[in-house]
Design a protein around this motif. Sequence first.
Motif, mmCIF file in Angstrom:
data_model
loop_
_atom_site.group_PDB
_atom_site.id
_atom_site.type_symbol
_atom_site.label_atom_id
_atom_site.label_comp_id
_atom_site.label_asym_id
_atom_site.label_seq_id
_atom_site.Cartn_x
_atom_site.Cartn_y
_atom_site.Cartn_z
ATOM 1 N N CYS A 28 0.879 -1.096 0.023
ATOM 2 C CA CYS A 28 -0.041 -0.068 0.068
ATOM 3 C C CYS A 28 0.961 1.349 -0.142
ATOM 4 O O CYS A 28 2.005 1.244 0.620
ATOM 5 C CB CYS A 28 -0.709 0.176 1.277
ATOM 6 N N SER A 29 0.244 2.262 -0.540
ATOM 7 C CA SER A 29 0.719 3.699 -0.450
ATOM 8 C C SER A 29 -0.047 4.795 0.219
ATOM 9 O O SER A 29 -1.315 4.874 0.077
ATOM 10 C CB SER A 29 0.794 4.303 -1.780
ATOM 11 N N ILE A 30 0.691 5.067 1.698
ATOM 12 C CA ILE A 30 -0.285 5.808 2.593
ATOM 13 C C ILE A 30 0.452 7.034 2.690
ATOM 14 O O ILE A 30 1.526 7.162 3.375
ATOM 15 C CB ILE A 30 -0.125 5.185 3.855
ATOM 16 N N THR A 31 0.007 8.246 1.770
ATOM 17 C CA THR A 31 0.795 9.589 1.723
ATOM 18 C C THR A 31 -0.138 10.547 2.085
ATOM 19 O O THR A 31 -1.408 10.492 1.586
ATOM 20 C CB THR A 31 1.273 9.314 0.342
ATOM 21 N N GLY A 32 0.286 11.726 2.302
ATOM 22 C CA GLY A 32 -0.415 12.913 2.245
ATOM 23 C C GLY A 32 -1.554 13.038 3.246
ATOM 24 O O GLY A 32 -2.359 13.706 3.123
ATOM 25 N N ASN A 33 -1.581 12.240 4.332
ATOM 26 C CA ASN A 33 -2.565 12.100 5.291
ATOM 27 C C ASN A 33 -2.392 13.139 6.576
ATOM 28 O O ASN A 33 -0.963 13.294 6.941
ATOM 29 C CB ASN A 33 -2.928 10.645 6.070
ATOM 30 N N THR A 34 -3.282 13.487 7.651
ATOM 31 C CA THR A 34 -3.168 14.363 8.495
ATOM 32 C C THR A 34 -4.059 14.026 9.789
ATOM 33 O O THR A 34 -5.053 13.570 9.479
ATOM 34 C CB THR A 34 -3.174 15.713 8.210
ATOM 35 N N GLY B 172 -0.614 9.966 14.821
ATOM 36 C CA GLY B 172 -0.665 8.743 13.672
ATOM 37 C C GLY B 172 -1.145 9.671 12.270
ATOM 38 O O GLY B 172 -2.286 9.021 11.971
ATOM 39 N N GLY B 173 -0.316 10.431 11.678
ATOM 40 C CA GLY B 173 -0.979 11.110 10.704
ATOM 41 C C GLY B 173 -1.027 9.990 9.288
ATOM 42 O O GLY B 173 -2.129 10.220 8.652
ATOM 43 N N GLY B 174 -0.115 9.055 9.192
ATOM 44 C CA GLY B 174 -0.501 8.002 8.157
ATOM 45 C C GLY B 174 -1.462 6.960 8.804
ATOM 46 O O GLY B 174 -2.239 6.482 8.130
ATOM 47 N N MET B 175 -0.949 6.371 9.945
ATOM 48 C CA MET B 175 -1.413 5.302 10.563
ATOM 49 C C MET B 175 -1.531 5.572 12.116
ATOM 50 O O MET B 175 -0.599 6.010 12.801
ATOM 51 C CB MET B 175 -0.841 3.973 10.172
ATOM 52 N N ALA B 176 -2.597 5.112 12.807
ATOM 53 C CA ALA B 176 -2.738 5.264 14.099
ATOM 54 C C ALA B 176 -3.110 4.007 14.782
ATOM 55 O O ALA B 176 -4.292 3.344 14.384
ATOM 56 C CB ALA B 176 -3.521 6.276 14.958
ATOM 57 N N ILE B 177 -2.474 3.212 15.699
ATOM 58 C CA ILE B 177 -2.616 1.779 15.924
ATOM 59 C C ILE B 177 -2.695 1.912 17.564
ATOM 60 O O ILE B 177 -2.001 2.460 18.235
ATOM 61 C CB ILE B 177 -1.564 0.636 15.683
ATOM 62 N N ALA B 178 -3.955 1.568 18.152
ATOM 63 C CA ALA B 178 -4.292 1.550 19.488
ATOM 64 C C ALA B 178 -5.071 0.404 20.021
ATOM 65 O O ALA B 178 -5.441 -0.264 19.175
ATOM 66 C CB ALA B 178 -4.888 2.929 19.835
ATOM 67 N N GLY B 179 -5.251 0.330 21.270
ATOM 68 C CA GLY B 179 -6.079 -0.646 21.817
ATOM 69 C C GLY B 179 -5.840 -2.076 21.809
ATOM 70 O O GLY B 179 -6.514 -2.887 21.440
ATOM 71 N N SER B 180 -4.618 -2.469 21.941
ATOM 72 C CA SER B 180 -3.910 -3.702 21.909
ATOM 73 C C SER B 180 -4.335 -4.385 20.467
ATOM 74 O O SER B 180 -4.471 -5.562 20.397
ATOM 75 C CB SER B 180 -4.666 -4.688 23.002
ATOM 76 N N SER C 268 4.550 7.962 3.638
ATOM 77 C CA SER C 268 5.444 9.174 3.353
ATOM 78 C C SER C 268 4.494 10.372 3.253
ATOM 79 O O SER C 268 3.260 10.273 2.758
ATOM 80 C CB SER C 268 6.068 9.138 2.001
ATOM 81 N N GLY C 269 5.135 11.483 3.481
ATOM 82 C CA GLY C 269 4.355 12.874 3.512
ATOM 83 C C GLY C 269 3.325 12.974 4.203
ATOM 84 O O GLY C 269 2.388 13.915 4.207
ATOM 85 N N ASN C 270 3.136 12.322 5.394
ATOM 86 C CA ASN C 270 2.040 12.613 6.272
ATOM 87 C C ASN C 270 2.605 13.433 7.440
ATOM 88 O O ASN C 270 3.843 13.552 7.714
ATOM 89 C CB ASN C 270 1.574 11.162 6.889
ATOM 90 N N ASN C 271 1.424 14.059 8.263
ATOM 91 C CA ASN C 271 1.712 14.984 9.242
ATOM 92 C C ASN C 271 0.793 14.674 10.574
ATOM 93 O O ASN C 271 -0.384 14.407 10.042
ATOM 94 C CB ASN C 271 1.423 16.429 8.628
ATOM 95 N N ALA C 272 1.565 15.027 11.584
ATOM 96 C CA ALA C 272 0.835 14.810 12.696
ATOM 97 C C ALA C 272 1.650 15.334 13.832
ATOM 98 O O ALA C 272 2.796 15.808 13.958
ATOM 99 C CB ALA C 272 0.500 13.380 13.230
#
Length: 405
Positions: A35-41, A45-53, A64-68
């Motif tokens: 996958c390409s995960i780019t330019g997210n805000t 976790g601009g690109g991905m946020a993983i939580a809750g076990s 790439s190119g994500n912001n948080a």
Amino acid sequence: TVTVTTCIISGNTATWYGRGGGVYMYGGILHAQGCSITGNTARYGGGMAIAGSSTVTVTTCTISGNNAEGGGGMSIEGGSTVTVTTCTISGNTAGTGNGRGGGIYMFGGTLYAQDCAITGNTARDGAAIYASAFDIDSDNYVAISNTTFMNNTLVNGGFRTIFNTAKIFWECQLGYFQQQTGHFGDSEATADFDTCSLNPCPAGFLCTLPNLTQITAEQLCPPGHYCDQEATTRAAPCPAGTSFPGKGSNVPNLCSPCIPGQYQPAEGSTQCSVCDAGTYSAGHSQACTPCPLGGYCSSAGMGSVALAFKPCPAGRFNAITGSSTEADCILCAVGMFSTKSGADSNETCRACRPGSIAPYTGSPECGLCDPGFYQDNMGAIKCKPCEPGSYCPRGASAPLPGKQG
């Protein structure tokens, strides 16, 4: 369980205190591949946020190119486990003020990163990875294998390319080791580095165990072998005809040729063997040469045929190679003789002429019949008495008429 493959997730925003501009996983299982995960805000976790076990695997993806504010590329929280393999995490930004974790932000989780490039990310603290925990031994676990950190940038007076109050473990592939374990100091944390490739095992060492943190005598190249390259995972055996008893050889010429009188048929040997009686060798030999026809070699460890060979005595012959004792020299039959020393065939045993005999085996010559006796046949073992009215001189082959005057 969610599986996404060969996807593009781009240009998305999680507003306010939102997590996961591109992907947010809470308490689930996610597999992302190609996958390409780019330019997210997002805030975390601009690109991905993983939580809750959650349990997440990310393979051959570009983030790439994500912001948080925390975790421009990815945030890992709440006891989640994330495995990132053969991925590029680059060009992500963690805020412009107090941003943490330009590439990855961690607060209570587990990260396995293997064969990745974490490059060109920006943050105030932890430009590549920010791993913070209340409990230094348990809240975070970070294991990094063969991953390159390059051109990650700190802003606003920040420090540490990798900021960790947790422990970081380096897991190298075979042939490499990594001395940087546990906590980073300020100086080494701000430099570009590849976690393992800067530390190949040197020549003379064999590194066949994963996750080495230092080189010891246990990694020395084993006896009978040499390791002439860096990052060696398979030692080269000394060739047949040579040996090396020590450890740590880093050049092939330490494999010593077998000396004359010795041999070694196998590769990877620590010593040469002595040639048995009945054989000899000229040195640097993979096998001993059998003693030649016509004699025997009674001593072990002989370095040449000239030193080893003893010819069969006259009256005997030996038609086989590899003999070690005079008993292998066969006696000529009765009625036969041989004057040749070192005979290699029974053809050298010849029948006695008329007038002579060979009553014993192994005769080097025939004996003449005594006066008063004769022998008119070839290959005889006994002389005949002279007939009445005739006489027989020494060595007679037939009675002569009349009496000897």
